[in-house]
Design an enzyme around this catalytic site. Sequence first.
Site, short mmCIF file in Angstrom:
data_model
loop_
_atom_site.label_atom_id
_atom_site.label_comp_id
_atom_site.label_asym_id
_atom_site.label_seq_id
_atom_site.Cartn_x
_atom_site.Cartn_y
_atom_site.Cartn_z
CG HIS A 47 -0.57 0.49 2.40
ND1 HIS A 47 -0.11 -0.36 3.25
CD2 HIS A 47 -0.33 1.56 2.97
CE1 HIS A 47 0.11 0.25 4.61
NE2 HIS A 47 0.09 1.58 4.18
CG ASP A 99 -0.18 -3.65 2.86
OD1 ASP A 99 0.21 -3.57 1.73
OD2 ASP A 99 -0.51 -2.96 3.80
N GLY A 198 3.15 6.30 9.24
CA GLY A 198 4.40 6.60 8.92
C GLY A 198 5.33 5.18 9.23
CB SER A 200 2.36 1.22 7.03
OG SER A 200 2.34 2.25 6.64
C1 4AZ Z 1 -0.67 3.65 8.75
O1 4AZ Z 1 -1.58 4.72 8.30
C2 4AZ Z 1 -1.02 2.76 10.06
N1 4AZ Z 1 -1.88 1.31 14.45
C3 4AZ Z 1 -0.07 1.94 10.22
C4 4AZ Z 1 -0.21 1.01 11.52
C5 4AZ Z 1 -1.51 1.44 12.06
C6 4AZ Z 1 -2.33 2.31 12.02
C7 4AZ Z 1 -2.19 3.16 10.84
C8 4AZ Z 1 -1.47 0.54 13.51
O2 4AZ Z 1 0.49 3.69 8.10
#
Ligand code: 4AZ
Length: 254
Positions: A47, A99, A198, A200
């Site tokens: 993503h 993902d 941030g 992810s």
């Molecule tokens: C994001 O938006 C995101 N709490 C990554 C991890 C989590 C929530 C949002 C998990 O990248």
Amino acid sequence: IVGGERAALESQPWIAAIFQYNHRMKRDFFSCGGSLIDSCWVLTAAHCFPDYFPRNDFSVILGKSALNETDAHKEQRFQVERIVLHPEYDDSNDSYNNDIALLKLKSTAGKCALETNYVRPVCLPPEGLSLKDGWQCEIAGYGKEKYSHWYYSQKLKEATIELISQETCKTEDYYGSKITDNMLCAGHPQWKVDSCKGDSGGPMVCEKDNRMILYGIISWGDGCGKKNKPGVYTRVTRYNTWIQQNVNQGVGPS
Ligand code: 4AZ
């Protein structure tokens, strides 16, 4: 990362910071985390690459301990040669299924990442590894320290969370049917520690038999550190074959 503490690069030497060039602003912006799994390959979240942006827009920095500082002695920067999104990546059901993505780093003089105290690949899990609920794992990244912040942490952080069973995570109080077998949930018993925006693409590593293993990829969640809304991670053990096929392509006997 919500909660946790600042991390030394030596404890997360596989962390990758992925940047995307903004043509209008004429500069790179941090976009996602990743994990070095081989000298020329970073594993991250699909993503992070939504709109078929050209691979030339992306760059990867290894050995980075803060987004807003450059330490030339530790950092290694790469252009991206190839972005491989999982063919069944699906963001249509209000969650991210499959993902996972691979970035191939561009080599110079036949080499990509050089191993140092600050840059080192992480191990992939053995086929079929299934860790018990409550197993403690760590997450790392440069993402927000609170969901309501408009800025990222800037500093590399790490934190410990616990694996949550599929059964619990699939209840209506948690995420219901949004959770597939390709995902896993992990959180803090008092919801004080979590991954956040941030982070992810970055690593969830678990220690097994004295080895640190990449067990999850930070993927999504409802807010950060919210009660009954743990972080959701891509279950890396589901992708051994896909990873091996792509990383070893053209290598070995034919
Ligand atoms: C994001 O938006 C995101 N709490 C990554 C991890 C989590 C929530 C949002 C998990 O990248």
